[in-house]
Design a protein around this motif. Structure first.
Motif, PDB file in Angstrom:
ATOM      1  N   SER B  22      73.458  93.263  28.739  1.00  0.00           N
ATOM      2  CA  SER B  22      73.373  91.808  28.855  1.00  0.00           C
ATOM      3  C   SER B  22      74.713  91.160  28.518  1.00  0.00           C
ATOM      4  CB  SER B  22      72.295  91.253  27.918  1.00  0.00           C
ATOM      5  OG  SER B  22      71.055  91.833  28.234  1.00  0.00           O
ATOM      6  N   LYS B  44      74.534  79.459  30.729  1.00  0.00           N
ATOM      7  CA  LYS B  44      73.128  79.363  31.114  1.00  0.00           C
ATOM      8  C   LYS B  44      72.467  80.740  31.015  1.00  0.00           C
ATOM      9  CE  LYS B  44      71.823  76.132  34.389  1.00  0.00           C
ATOM     10  NZ  LYS B  44      71.854  75.555  35.753  1.00  0.00           N
ATOM     11  N   GLN B  45      73.232  81.767  31.379  1.00  0.00           N
ATOM     12  CA  GLN B  45      72.684  83.125  31.306  1.00  0.00           C
ATOM     13  C   GLN B  45      72.353  83.472  29.848  1.00  0.00           C
ATOM     14  OE1 GLN B  45      71.743  84.940  33.716  1.00  0.00           O
ATOM     15  NE2 GLN B  45      71.875  87.107  33.240  1.00  0.00           N
ATOM     16  N   GLN B  47      71.425  81.398  27.616  1.00  0.00           N
ATOM     17  CA  GLN B  47      70.167  80.706  27.310  1.00  0.00           C
ATOM     18  C   GLN B  47      68.967  81.467  27.872  1.00  0.00           C
ATOM     19  OE1 GLN B  47      70.611  76.663  28.735  1.00  0.00           O
ATOM     20  NE2 GLN B  47      72.529  76.426  27.599  1.00  0.00           N
ATOM     21  N   PHE B  48      69.099  81.941  29.100  1.00  0.00           N
ATOM     22  CA  PHE B  48      68.010  82.736  29.692  1.00  0.00           C
ATOM     23  C   PHE B  48      67.730  83.968  28.836  1.00  0.00           C
ATOM     24  CE2 PHE B  48      69.449  81.072  34.078  1.00  0.00           C
ATOM     25  CZ  PHE B  48      68.523  80.046  34.035  1.00  0.00           C
ATOM     26  N   GLY B  51      65.884  83.116  25.756  1.00  0.00           N
ATOM     27  CA  GLY B  51      64.486  82.879  26.114  1.00  0.00           C
ATOM     28  C   GLY B  51      63.763  84.193  26.378  1.00  0.00           C
ATOM     29  N   GLY B  52      64.439  85.091  27.099  1.00  0.00           N
ATOM     30  CA  GLY B  52      63.851  86.378  27.445  1.00  0.00           C
ATOM     31  C   GLY B  52      63.550  87.200  26.205  1.00  0.00           C
ATOM     32  N   TYR B 341      72.987  87.217  37.518  1.00  0.00           N
ATOM     33  CA  TYR B 341      72.650  85.928  36.947  1.00  0.00           C
ATOM     34  C   TYR B 341      71.287  85.499  37.474  1.00  0.00           C
ATOM     35  CZ  TYR B 341      72.489  80.885  36.420  1.00  0.00           C
ATOM     36  OH  TYR B 341      72.091  79.610  36.121  1.00  0.00           O
ATOM     37  N   GLY B 343      67.460  83.192  35.916  1.00  0.00           N
ATOM     38  CA  GLY B 343      66.396  83.098  34.930  1.00  0.00           C
ATOM     39  C   GLY B 343      65.196  83.974  35.243  1.00  0.00           C
ATOM     40  N   SER B 344      64.720  83.933  36.496  1.00  0.00           N
ATOM     41  CA  SER B 344      63.527  84.679  36.853  1.00  0.00           C
ATOM     42  C   SER B 344      63.721  86.162  36.596  1.00  0.00           C
ATOM     43  CB  SER B 344      63.187  84.464  38.326  1.00  0.00           C
ATOM     44  OG  SER B 344      62.874  83.122  38.533  1.00  0.00           O
ATOM     45  N   VAL B 346      65.892  87.632  34.575  1.00  0.00           N
ATOM     46  CA  VAL B 346      66.027  87.911  33.143  1.00  0.00           C
ATOM     47  C   VAL B 346      64.646  87.882  32.480  1.00  0.00           C
ATOM     48  CG1 VAL B 346      66.836  86.933  30.951  1.00  0.00           C
ATOM     49  CG2 VAL B 346      68.401  87.116  32.906  1.00  0.00           C
ATOM     50  N   LEU B 347      63.840  86.849  32.827  1.00  0.00           N
ATOM     51  CA  LEU B 347      62.521  86.740  32.201  1.00  0.00           C
ATOM     52  C   LEU B 347      61.639  87.922  32.564  1.00  0.00           C
ATOM     53  CD1 LEU B 347      61.678  82.938  32.338  1.00  0.00           C
ATOM     54  CD2 LEU B 347      62.802  84.279  30.552  1.00  0.00           C
TER      55      LEU B 347
END
Lengths: 643, 366
Positions: B22, B44-45, B47-48, B51-52, B341, B343-344, B346-347
């Motif tokens: 990561s 932003k990554q 932050q993702f 969150g992840g 990169y 969010g989806s 990474v989550l």
């Protein structure tokens, strides 16, 4: 459905057995994973280890754009170092096809901003279709500040547009010395097929005629380039380095600006050519051909209208008549006849009685006047045809041809300018070869007065007279001083312009004196045909020629006006003995050789005046006004619509 | 709730490898977006990722058996959400893939369907454990995967749809499909695929162009072949040692398309060379071995199935993405897990890892 009932995690499973996934299958999974990674590593090895050099080169090509730095072309000066041809800075716009995303979308904007019709851009693109993609396409030369601002303002929308600073040719105004200097233009497709032009690529500017063409290799210099790092949109990110351009060599012409001005002025409003040369060296002092053209039009914005005007002009402005007009030399040929007659020991003792002509082989050949008793001494100033008919008849065509050829007729002079023609010197062998027929003795009679099949160019006559006047030493005419050109190139140029070049013909002193004295009488004696052109206090000698363009009978029947008038020739020199300048004048349809003699006297006069002033140590400063490049305006249509 | 001591059984080594990748991801995203309008995507990554990681810990707290219990509901909601996307989805770049919620949150159902399918397949084959697979069983499993797959293809999103396939294949493999059956299935797929390719109706023109470009990248260097050509140049010109961080000329000069998502590995290869690429692949290898080891030590069949499902998806994504970047696979928009990169992606990855941790923490439970 099995998925609908509740499953207790502590239960042993739906089938009542505590299952586990077999270890074998999980091991297999490990091998599969390892296998896939090994395949990927192999792929990386192939690219990054085996192919690295190749891909590195591709990456460089991707991001480095070579922006050419164009070498300024060498300037041209006259023999005294006065500027004839200069350069001026100009900006051109190019299209980079590699940067084009969607040309259909961009075309209207480009067309509007650069003021080029869409159809014209499309036709330019079609012309470059086969050229490699990375090669920039010239869209418009000499763009205006407005157009430059437009390109700068639309960098992001139109990354395919690129400007390039160039140096453009600036020629003297009004076609001054245009045929001698020549012009530059884009290299043509035919030229590119020629191995001699292997060095050029499409779009290059190259000398297309005159000195510009002959000495292109010296004048052009060597273009440099600037390596610019760009991103995929063509935006400059930085510079890597540059290879500076090597400017072209400045060249000194043998032309004397003052004499050139005098010659230009003399031929103004007439059709024809003037050549002035130094008989000792073969240096061309002036060379004019009329009508002329504006060479500036060729290097920038050659319009369809201008091109049509030039191409459709019946007087052929692009033709360099000094080298390319092959016409009957008329009575100027009598000098060569006199050389032949005297060297053969025939003319010395020849006496004829001129009664307005004579009969040969059952045909009457007319003379202008009743000259009465004529010998070699007055035959030249009288320009008595009867004498030369008789002389020709006695010498025979092959003897005449031998002398005429030895003074350079029927072959190129070998001057260092392109497209010289040979003219014609007939002989029995020539007729057999070209017309597969035998020579008739009657044909020799007309040749004796420079009519019939004999044709010559002003340059040939200038060189012939130069050699005869200097006692038999013939020099290759040239327009560039030899020390301006590297020796190996001199050699190559001489080989690419074959001709009579330098030659020596043993002319006895008596014969030489006799001919030059007789020629002096042409202008200085009231009996001479060019007495009207005589210059007080100047030992100016020469020979007129009035060459019929159609026969006497035909002339009587037609009334075509201007174009049926005879061509007026004059070849002259000053001073009579050991001349420093020889002038040949062709005034097409100038009616009488006497008229051309008056033009020649203007140049001789300019020459003598210059010598006088130099002797009096007066500084001369005459320079033709160089043309100013017309300020490009957005309204200027590049190619007007066809009418 | 698990006892806090369970966290001794949390796979900290695995988490270490994952966080290392990561970190590499964040640095490479920073480099690849340095001169673009996407500058700042590295933040932003991060932050993702935060969150992840949070969600990973949350999901590890819920016993995976509870998740399996409700999976048929989740499956139903998944299918409905995919249908909803097709009706009310936001159209981006020619595809309807996202549902836009108030507050600017974009939700891509096809990503979490992956997780649902992993659990559903595990649940399904658990039910069949110990018995030989019939054609009916195979058919039902295939239908379970193919229905959402067809809906995602309709969006159209070939890349994500394809990631559902390894879940099915993994299930069938572990569930005991026989060699004869494999042969027949492969034959059927080859036939159907061949007919579909021939008729040309089932692939969009751009998809056909991509496959053509894969076969011959130089055929259309400015069109479909552009991406693959630029990718090959980026990777190849990196050489053994690479051009250095932030110094990839293809990446920085914007020649490499989308170097922070689908082509991030190409950007990394350019800047860090063969040595760097091997390092990343080695990290993936360690992560995958660690996952398979966890599958071995799982206390029951569904645990192993779930972990192997996660392994199958990750391996598939690596194979397709890296394969594409090095020119071994056609271009498909599949992100590289843990590096690309987004969010989806990474989550999904961290939720998957959360479930793996979950299973590992409960390996001594029965």
């Amino acid at each position: 459905m099995q998925m609908t009932h509740h499953i207790d995690p502590n239960d042993v499973g739906p089938n009542g057995r505590a299952e586990k996934v077999s270890a074998g299958k999980l091991h297999a999974a490990q091998y599969i994973v390892a296998g896939i990674l090994i395949v990927l590593i192999t792929g990386l090895w192939r690219l990054q280890v085996l192919g690295a050099d190749n891909f590195r080169a591709l990456a460089e090509a991707n991001r480095i754009r070579k922006v050419p730095i164009l070498a300024p072309r060498g300037r041209l000066f006259d023999r005294e170092g006065r500027l004839l041809v200069d350069n001026y800075p100009s900006v051109s716009c190019y299209l980079l096809r590699e940067q084009v995303k969607d040309l259909d979308v961009d075309l209207p904007l480009i067309s509007q901003g650069l003021h080029i019709p869409i159809e014209q851009i499309q036709s330019t693109l079609r012309r470059y279709q086969i050229a490699p993609k990375y090669q920039p396409i010239p869209l418009k030369q000499d763009i205006s500040p407005d157009e430059q601002a437009f390109i700068a303002a639309h960098r992001d929308e139109l990354p395919e547009l690129e400007t390039l600073d160039e140096q453009r040719r600036l020629y003297p105004r009004d076609g001054f010395a245009a045929h001698l200097i020549g012009y530059v233009g884009e290299v043509s497709e035919q030229m590119l097929d020629d191995p001699r032009y292997a060095f050029y690529s499409p779009g290059d500017v190259v000398g297309r005629s005159g000195v510009e063409q002959t000495y292109d290799a010296l004048l052009r210099g060597k273009d440099g380039s600037r390596d610019v790092i760009v991103n995929s949109h063509g935006k400059e990110l930085g510079h890597l380095g540059q290879e500076l351009a090597i400017p072209g060599k400045d060249l000194k012409l043998t032309i004397d600006l003052d004499l050139q001005i005098a010659a230009e002025k003399a031929l103004d409003g007439k059709n024809g050519a003037i050549v002035a040369m130094d008989p000792h060296t073969g240096e061309i002092l002036a060379m004019v051909s009329r009508p002329t053209y504006d060479p500036n039009q060729f290097s920038v914005r050659l319009t369809k209208n201008y091109w049509n005007e030039i191409i459709n002009n019946p007087d052929h402005p692009l033709l360099n008549k000094s080298l390319q007009a092959q016409l009957a030399p008329g009575s100027t040929f009598k000098i060569i006849m006199s050389v032949a007659g005297l060297q053969e020991n025939v003319a010395q003792t020849m006496h004829v009685s001129c009664n307005g002509g004579a009969e040969f082989y059952g045909h009457f050949y007319a003379c202008d006047k009743h000259h009465g008793a004529v010998d070699i001494n007055n035959a030249i100033p009288y320009s008595c045809d009867t004498f030369y008919y008789t002389l020709a008849n006695r010498l025979g065509i092959d003897t005449i041809a031998k002398y005429a050829t030895s003074v350079g007729l029927g072959q190129r002079t070998g001057i260092d300018l392109p497209d010289e023609v040979t003219g014609t010197m007939p002989s029995t062998a020539w007729k057999l070869k070209t017309q597969h027929d035998k020579w008739f003795a009657g044909e020799t009679i007309s040749v004796g007065i420079g009519q019939g099949a004999v044709t010559a160019t002003p340059m040939q006559l200038a060189r012939a007279l130069s050699g005869i006047a200097s006692g038999g030493v013939f020099r290759r005419p040239h327009v560039i001083f030899a020390d301006e050109v590297p020796p190996e190139m001199q050699q190559a140029i001489q080989e690419s312009f074959p001709g009579s070049g330098d030659a020596i013909i043993p002319l006895t002193t008596e014969n030489w004196q006799l001919i030059t004295d007789a020629m002096a009488n042409v202008t200085s004696s009231p009996i001479g045909t060019a007495y009207a052109a005589h210059l007080e206090g100047v030992d100016f000698a020469g020979k007129t020629g009035t060459a019929q363009v159609i026969g006497h009978d035909a002339l009587a029947k037609t009334n075509k006006g201007h174009n049926t008038e005879p061509n007026a020739w004059f070849v002259g020199m000053a001073p009579r003995r050991n001349p420093d300048i020889v002038v040949a004048v062709l005034w097409e349809h100038g009616n009488w050789g006497n008229n051309s003699a008056k033009l020649a006297s203007q140049i001789i006069d300019a020459y003598v005046n210059k010598q006088r002033k130099r002797d009096n140590n007066i500084r001369i400063a005459t320079t033709p006004e160089p043309a100013k490049p017309a300020a490009p305006t957005s309204e200027t249509p590049t190619v007007p619509s066809a009418e | 709730m698990p006892r806090l001591s369970s966290y001794r059984d949390f796979d900290w080594v695995l988490l270490g490898f994952v966080l290392l990748l990561s970190l590499i991801s964040v640095l490479e995203i920073k480099s690849a977006t340095l001169h673009t309008k996407f500058h700042g995507f590295d933040h932003k990554q991060v932050q993702f990722l935060a969150g992840g990681i949070f969600l990973m810990f949350v999901i590890s707290l819920i016993d995976y058996h509870r998740l399996i219990d409700i999976i048929h509901w989740a499956y139903g909601v998944s299918v409905l959400s995919l249908i909803a996307v097709l009706i009310v989805g936001t159209k981006v770049l020619g595809g309807r893939r996202w549902i836009k919620f108030p507050g600017g949150i974009h939700f891509q159902p096809s990503e979490w369907v992956k997780l649902v399918l992993i659990l559903a397949v595990a649940r399904y084959f658990w039910g069949l454990a110990g018995k030989e697979l019939t054609w009916g069983d195979i058919g039902k499993a295939a239908a379970m995967v193919m229905v959402p797959m067809a809906l995602v293809l309709k969006q159209p999103d070939l890349g994500t749809a394809l990631t559902y396939l390894p879940i099915l294949i993994c299930g069938l493999f572990l569930g005991g499909i026989r060699v004869k059956q494999v042969g027949l299935v492969v034959l059927a797929i080859a036939l159907i695929g061949g007919v579909a390719w021939k008729s040309g109706k089932h692939l969009k023109p751009y998809q056909q162009a991509r496959i053509n470009a894969f076969m011959d990248p130089d055929s259309d260097p400015r069109g479909s072949g552009y991406q693959i050509r630029q990718s090959l140049i980026a990777v190849g010109s990196g050489g053994i040692w690479g051009k250095g961080a932030n110094k990839g000329t293809q990446t920085q000069g914007d020649f490499l398309p989308i170097p922070y998502t689908d082509f991030i590995f190409a950007a990394f290869c350019e800047e860090h060379g063969f040595v760097g690429a091997i390092g990343v692949l080695l990290l993936y290898f360690l992560i995958l071995m660690r996952l398979i080891q966890n599958a071995q030590t799982a206390s029951d069949l569904p645990g192993s199935f779930i972990i192997m499902g996660v392994v199958a998806v990750i391996v598939f994504q690596i194979a397709v993405n890296v394969g594409m970047v090095v020119g071994l696979m056609p271009v498909t928009g599949i992100p590289l897990p843990l590096l690309s990169y987004g969010g989806s992606s990474v989550l999904f990855t961290f939720l998957s890892l959360g479930i793996v941790m979950n299973i590992r923490m409960r390996r001594f439970v029965n």
